[in-house]
Write a protein that holds these residues in place. Structure first.
Motif, PDB file in Angstrom:
ATOM      1  N   TYR A 282      -6.001 -14.374   3.031  1.00 34.58           N
ATOM      2  CA  TYR A 282      -5.259 -13.256   3.588  1.00 34.58           C
ATOM      3  C   TYR A 282      -4.599 -13.648   4.904  1.00 34.58           C
ATOM      4  N   THR A 283      -3.381 -13.174   5.100  1.00 33.18           N
ATOM      5  CA  THR A 283      -2.668 -13.358   6.359  1.00 33.18           C
ATOM      6  C   THR A 283      -2.141 -12.003   6.807  1.00 33.18           C
ATOM      7  N   ASP A 284      -2.820 -11.390   7.779  1.00 32.42           N
ATOM      8  CA  ASP A 284      -2.399 -10.087   8.298  1.00 32.42           C
ATOM      9  C   ASP A 284      -2.212  -9.081   7.160  1.00 32.42           C
ATOM     10  N   THR A 285      -3.219  -8.998   6.285  1.00 30.56           N
ATOM     11  CA  THR A 285      -3.153  -8.167   5.081  1.00 30.56           C
ATOM     12  C   THR A 285      -3.803  -6.810   5.324  1.00 30.56           C
ATOM     13  N   PRO A 286      -3.184  -5.714   4.881  1.00 34.04           N
ATOM     14  CA  PRO A 286      -3.796  -4.390   5.048  1.00 34.04           C
ATOM     15  C   PRO A 286      -5.129  -4.306   4.313  1.00 34.04           C
ATOM     16  N   ARG A 310      -6.867   2.472   6.238  1.00 37.97           N
ATOM     17  CA  ARG A 310      -6.191   1.695   5.202  1.00 37.97           C
ATOM     18  C   ARG A 310      -5.260   0.637   5.799  1.00 37.97           C
ATOM     19  N   LYS A 311      -4.750   0.925   7.006  1.00 40.81           N
ATOM     20  CA  LYS A 311      -3.760   0.041   7.620  1.00 40.81           C
ATOM     21  C   LYS A 311      -4.380  -1.038   8.502  1.00 40.81           C
ATOM     22  N   ARG A 312      -5.696  -1.040   8.656  1.00 39.79           N
ATOM     23  CA  ARG A 312      -6.334  -2.112   9.422  1.00 39.79           C
ATOM     24  C   ARG A 312      -5.967  -3.456   8.808  1.00 39.79           C
ATOM     25  N   ARG A 313      -5.739  -4.465   9.646  1.00 40.09           N
ATOM     26  CA  ARG A 313      -5.263  -5.764   9.145  1.00 40.09           C
ATOM     27  C   ARG A 313      -6.406  -6.780   9.145  1.00 40.09           C
ATOM     28  N   PHE A 314      -6.275  -7.767   8.263  1.00 39.56           N
ATOM     29  CA  PHE A 314      -7.309  -8.795   8.132  1.00 39.56           C
ATOM     30  C   PHE A 314      -6.646 -10.139   7.863  1.00 39.56           C
ATOM     31  N   ALA A 315      -7.160 -11.189   8.497  1.00 38.60           N
ATOM     32  CA  ALA A 315      -6.702 -12.555   8.232  1.00 38.60           C
ATOM     33  C   ALA A 315      -7.930 -13.416   7.985  1.00 38.60           C
TER      34      ALA A 315
END
Length: 353
Positions: A282-286, A310-315
């Motif tokens: 994941y790269t800056d994925t919701p 839902r909009k929190r991001r994950f890398a």
């Protein structure tokens, strides 16, 4: 007596594994040794990593390796805010329906021959169903359907030697042999294709919203709903056909097919294809996108307590062969959320609540 695990050695092993698998992509973009020094410093400081300054690709991978390392170092009780018992794991499993109506339950433990109308059509070899293009099998004109449930995945090799990896909650229909001018398959769900090149017979993937035509290439198709289909090209070239219009994709591009339009954009390909290699990148994925994938793979229902979560991001990276608990641990830390088990449903809440 249980053998004591060296937490630092575990972290180094994870880091080296990922660095080796992606070294050809990384070495042209950043200094891996410098990135490793940043990881070590962050571990001592017990702070969350953010390495986007030097290399976005390395940051996406290493951020979670740091989180995983902290999990080993400090144990589940250190920062995991999820209920215990998330032991679900995905598996190699599928149901094959032959032309004559015969059903075959497939799993990685099986080594069986698939018959259709009294003819040996294919053989299940561990984690892969391989079709026979020789002898009487080549005369068969019927179609087979592979149904992969939630919590499953399966690989198959078609009679033309095309390799397909079918993801969870997916349905694929295809001919036993390709005796026509075109090689046509029908997909609902998600699959990664490595198509055998044949200039005389284009390979066509039919979806609800459009068709993908290729000669020989590697690409991923996500077609779970009837509102959007994603086609991500890793290698070669594909043509999207719908309503008399054609769109050509180049490697590194993705087509977003909707009811009214088709858009093409550059993407981080591994974010959409890595699942077929056993990991989620994941790269800056919701978080909403990640939850959809994990729900299918682990066969669980995950809901959000508040819409904004839902909009929190994950890398980072999540390994598909690990139980759900480990994915929950990582997401809980890096995305500042809490997973709470409520019967058969897992609810995501804000960590501060």
């Amino acid at each position: 007596m249980n053998k004591k695990i060296d937490p630092k050695a575990s972290l180094i092993t994870l880091f080296n594994w990922y660095r080796i698998t992606r070294i050809n992509e990384f070495e042209a973009q950043c200094d891996a040794e410098n990135a490793w020094q940043q990881i070590q410093s962050a571990i001592h400081a017990r702070r969350r990593m953010r390495l986007y300054r030097r290399c976005a690709s390395v940051a996406a991978a290493l951020l979670v390796l740091v989180g995983t390392g902290l999990w080993y170092l400090y144990g589940e009780g250190g920062w995991v805010n999820a209920d215990k018992g998330f032991t679900q794991q995905g598996a190699q499993t599928a149901m094959l329906v032959a032309t004559d109506g015969s059903e075959y339950r497939l799993s990685s433990a099986d080594d069986k021959v698939v018959n259709d109308g009294g003819v040996a059509i294919a053989q299940n070899r561990g984690k892969e169903l391989v079709y026979n293009a020789q002898s009487d099998a080549s005369k068969m004109a019927g179609k087979h359907s592979l149904n992969v449930p939630r919590g499953g995945e399966y690989r198959l090799v078609l009679s033309d030697k095309t390799h397909i990896h079918v993801n969870a909650e997916s349905h694929l229909t295809y001919p036993v042999t390709f005796n026509q001018a075109k090689r046509e398959v029908y997909l609902q769900g998600e699959a990664y294709f490595d198509v055998e090149k044949d200039d005389r017979k284009p390979f066509i993937v039919h979806t609800e919203l459009g068709n993908i035509e290729v000669l020989g290439t590697r690409f991923n198709v996500t077609a779970y709903g009837d509102d959007c289909v994603l086609v991500t090209l890793e290698e070669g070239s594909v043509k999207i056909v719908r309503g008399g219009k054609e769109y050509i994709l180049s490697p590194g591009e993705q087509a977003i097919i909707e009811r009214r339009e088709i858009a093409v954009k550059p993407v981080q390909v591994k974010n959409h294809t890595s699942w077929a290699s056993g990991i989620y990148e994941y790269t800056d994925t919701p978080l909403e996108t990640i939850v959809q994938q994990l729900s299918r793979w682990y066969d669980v229902d995950i809901v959000f307590a508040k819409p904004y979560l839902r909009k929190r991001r994950f890398a980072g990276v999540i390994f598909r062969d690990q139980p759900l608990q480990q994915a929950v641990n990582i997401l809980s830390k890096v995305s500042d959320v809490r997973f709470v088990s409520k019967g058969k449903i897992i609810e995501i809440t804000d960590k501060d609540e």
